[in-house]
Write an enzyme that holds these catalytic residues in place. Structure first.
Site, PDB file in Angstrom:
ATOM      1  N   SER A 240       1.142  -0.783  -0.298  1.00 23.62           N
ATOM      2  CA  SER A 240       0.212  -0.041   0.354  1.00 23.62           C
ATOM      3  C   SER A 240       1.271   1.385  -0.355  1.00 23.62           C
ATOM      4  O   SER A 240       1.927   1.138   0.662  1.00 23.62           O
ATOM      5  CB  SER A 240      -0.589   0.063   1.594  1.00 23.62           C
TER       6      SER A 240
ATOM      7  N   TYR B 209      -2.159  -0.932  10.836  1.00 21.10           N
ATOM      8  CA  TYR B 209      -2.210  -0.692   9.436  1.00 21.10           C
ATOM      9  C   TYR B 209      -0.590  -1.034   8.829  1.00 21.10           C
ATOM     10  O   TYR B 209      -0.567  -1.307   7.657  1.00 21.10           O
ATOM     11  CB  TYR B 209      -3.632  -0.929   9.080  1.00 21.10           C
TER      12      TYR B 209
ATOM     13  N   LYS C 251       2.101  -2.504   6.053  1.00 16.05           N
ATOM     14  CA  LYS C 251       2.801  -2.463   5.194  1.00 16.05           C
ATOM     15  C   LYS C 251       4.287  -1.867   4.880  1.00 16.05           C
ATOM     16  O   LYS C 251       4.537  -2.667   4.258  1.00 16.05           O
ATOM     17  CB  LYS C 251       1.601  -1.207   4.381  1.00 16.05           C
TER      18      LYS C 251
END
Length: 256
Positions: free
Chosen positions: A148, A163, A167
């Protein structure tokens, strides 16, 4: 000279391949001629999606239930796919989860939930695939890790530090695997989307979506299908000299 990307006679495993970006990539692989093994965890419609892909594109496509966080289970399922649909030539490690909270509210369970799928799950899949290729002597394997743009930025005003950190971790993991497995002729690359119309962005209210889209030079969220082209390229022989790279498909977000 005609430039086409053909995955005929190939077999691609797509984790989380029954919805969102993963579904678009499963469809794109099938459209390019590849057999597709869709990995899902709990979705009830995965087998229906696989059947639809098989009928539409005229290729083998089957859905397999597997929790990517369970290392032994991943090995079993990947071996089964290799026997039933393979030989497997490529992997799209797409499965991922997010928990949106303020940092003061996070706990270890949140951390484990996110990292178990987004990092350890990706490693399990890449390891299982690389082991099969090593055991069988296959030397053209390609792994595409879906990371991402959050590997590089904080995505404020969203509060999802676990999160984002996962990533960043998985992008560096991919680079390490690319370096280690290059001698085996296994390529590993990262595809890092920006804002895409998926279940993960559907929780945003319209005001927040408009705010985020306004920060993208192209002024919109991407469609899932707009992620597929780069993945197909990275899986194909056209990208035979590409490994260890992280490619941002973000509408120019990181240069804004």
């Amino acid at each position: 000279m005609t430039f086409t990307i053909d995955l005929k006679d190939q077999c691609i495993i797509v984790t989380g391949g029954n919805r969102g970006i993963g579904l678009a990539m499963s469809q794109a692989c099938a459209d390019a001629g590849a057999a597709v093994g869709i990995i899902y965890n709990s979705a009830k419609d995965a087998e229906d999606r696989a059947s639809e892909i098989s009928k539409k594109y005229g290729v083998k496509c089957k859905a397999y239930q597997c929790d990517v966080g369970q290392q032994h289970k991943v090995k079993e399922v990947f071996k089964k796919i290799n026997e039933e649909l393979g030989p497997v030539t490529g992997l799209i490690a797409n499965a991922g989860v997010s928990v949106v909270k303020e940092a003061l509210q996070y706990n270890k369970d949140d951390f484990n939930k996110i990292f178990d799928v987004n990092v350890f799950g990706v490693f399990n899949c890449a390891q299982a695939m690389a082991q099969i290729w090593t055991d069988t002597g296959f030397q053209r394997g390609s792994v595409v890790i879906i990371s991402s743009m959050s590997s590089q930025i904080c995505n404020r005003p969203l509060t999802q530090c676990f999160y984002n950190s996962s990533k960043a971790a998985v992008s560096n993991l991919g680079k390490c695997l690319a370096a280690e497995w290059a001698e085996k002729s296994i390529r590993v690359n990262m595809l890092s989307p920006g804002y895409v119309k998926t279940d993960q962005t559907s929780h945003m209210d319209q005001k927040l979506r408009d705010f985020q889209a306004d920060g993208v030079p192209l002024k919109r969220f991407a469609e899932p299908e707009e992620m597929a082209g780069q993945a197909i390229l990275l899986l194909s022989p056209k990208a035979s000299y590409m490994t260890g790279g992280e490619y941002f498909v973000d509408g120019g977000n990181l240069v804004w």
